[in-house]
Design an enzyme around this catalytic site. Sequence first.
Site, PDB file in Angstrom:
ATOM      1  N   LYS A  56       0.842  -1.188   0.000  1.00  0.00           N
ATOM      2  CA  LYS A  56       0.000   0.000   0.000  1.00  0.00           C
ATOM      3  C   LYS A  56       0.885   1.250   0.000  1.00  0.00           C
ATOM      4  CE  LYS A  56      -4.342   1.402   2.181  1.00  0.00           C
ATOM      5  NZ  LYS A  56      -5.293   1.045   3.251  1.00  0.00           N
ATOM      6  N   GLU A 116     -19.684  -5.314   9.315  1.00  0.00           N
ATOM      7  CA  GLU A 116     -20.560  -4.578  10.224  1.00  0.00           C
ATOM      8  C   GLU A 116     -21.592  -5.479  10.904  1.00  0.00           C
ATOM      9  OE1 GLU A 116     -18.669  -1.797   7.450  1.00  0.00           O
ATOM     10  OE2 GLU A 116     -19.842  -3.626   7.119  1.00  0.00           O
ATOM     11  N   ARG A 159     -25.761  -1.758   6.814  1.00  0.00           N
ATOM     12  CA  ARG A 159     -25.433  -3.167   6.619  1.00  0.00           C
ATOM     13  C   ARG A 159     -25.672  -3.995   7.875  1.00  0.00           C
ATOM     14  NH1 ARG A 159     -19.936  -3.435   3.165  1.00  0.00           N
ATOM     15  NH2 ARG A 159     -21.155  -4.907   1.965  1.00  0.00           N
TER      16      ARG A 159
END
Length: 601
Positions: free
Chosen positions: A258, A343, A371
Amino acid sequence: MAAIRWSPQALRALSPRETVAVAERIRTFLIENVCGTGGHLGPNLGAVELTLALHRVFDSPRDALIFDTGHQAYVHKIITGRAHGFDRLRQRGGLSGYPSRSESVHDWVENSHASTSLAYADGLGKAFAARGEGDRWVVPVIGDGALTGGLAWEALNNLGTAGRRRIAVVLNDNGRSYAPTTGALADHLSALRRPLAQADAPVSAYVDGPPEARNLFTCLGFTYLGPVDGHDLDAVEAALRQAREIGGPVLVHTVTVKGKGYVPAETDDADCLHAVGVVDPATGTARDTAAPTWTDVFAGELAELGAGREDVVAVCAAMLRPTGLGPFADRFPGRVFDVGIAEQQAMCSAAGLSMGGLHPVVALYATFANRAFDQLLMDVALHRLPVTLVLDRAGITGPDGPSHHGMWDHTLLSLVPGLRLAAPRDATTLRTLLGEALADQDGPTALRFPKGAVGADVPAVGRMGQVDLLSAPGRDVLLVGLGAMAAPCLAARERLAARGVEATVAAPRWVLPLPPELVQLAARHTLVVTVEDCARTGGVGSALAQACTDAAVAAPVHSLGLPRTFLTHGSRAELLAATGLDAGGIATAVHLAWNARHRRR
């Protein structure tokens, strides 16, 4: 570079050496442009070579490239002819920060809620087969921790039985979401990455074999290719071409870094450069010192409350620091649970924590709370468990666009029996209401607040029960400001006074259930106008209108809120003004309603 009109066809015509040069130009372009506009920097720097290889091996848009958590699709946008739009990235009327079907035929999906790409791919693959287009490939690119989401696992379960359908799952494994990926899956991927330490390790391809050659993906029916250095263009292309020869379902495991090629991002352990505002490209640091945000206030107060309450624990879904749990985690590391991008798991796990005698604080972005609705309803509220849900980025969030606006939380929460919802209007009320939420042991509580600087306090001049009075009483209009809408309501009151309309401004502290004092205040006025930065359906306005009807209160209730549509990206101020929720828009709407009321009389 912005003047060049890139295309997948032009990219495929380049030699390998020329493609490596293009990768470096793109990386430089991203650093210069994203640091100037803000956006998702780290994920895209890590996906440069991978995206180039995808477009060289597959034929987009005939072959469907689907980017999970679409913030890793900037390179895809550049290659498909949109480099010229990066000077207005995520600005109103400019380029979206996510894939966008209105921008390009190369963008198949634009929902940037994570863990969806594999399910899209399952459906697209079935559709292509049913239409007799079995030569078309579906290539979902999943990374940044999205594989930890439950929907991704459900889709893997289905894709593994896809037979010869041409599905090539590309795992962009950088070991992170906003922070290092956690859980047993992260440990498994770490073990699979070890062969890359051997310089001459070949790309493996297996479905069956001895126990040491098996892994999660082969057990689910995939041919596994990898691990592959995701920054080695030749190696990635070779693996993708091998996937085409094998057919599906196949999974290509690429390992990336990343922030690759940009030292501040590569060394960013806190992932501050995952998504950036305007920063200095030389250092990766913000050019201006930002004012305290709503998130900052919540973060500090939760840590203070946690010091006096050992039963308070915190739960997040892969975004510990963006949701303000960093200071709490620094002080109480054993009391924070990061469940990954999941979630549903966060909410149901919180129910278990509460059943075990703790008071969990579940910190989510408001849009992602959608969600976890079933778990909030059936696993928390049904059991009347004391769980506190803290919803950051409620209302208009700004540059991230339709998938990230926190527009639906109030509507959904209004359906949950026994839930109490607080709407702090400033830093002081946020601190106070958070303390009240943690003190409530009778059932679920929730707080919602917006993104951005918190601004000055809006003091009350009086109180009726759970309703703060923010102004002297006016004889004409009751103006009810929900949370951060209190300040623009006060500003609108001054504009109305100049037009001869007197208004009382009130701000309910707890908005669910509806405070009965609002009905009492409505009975003292000729007109009631509610202002809320959420959908009007299920909001304070609709609840107050019904309550006034039930109580035979004559004053009509007008509700100002966000329209029932998907709002585009832009600054919070721009979008509030466009939807009539700034001081000028509120004053105009109230004045029109007032005049219409008097004409009818």
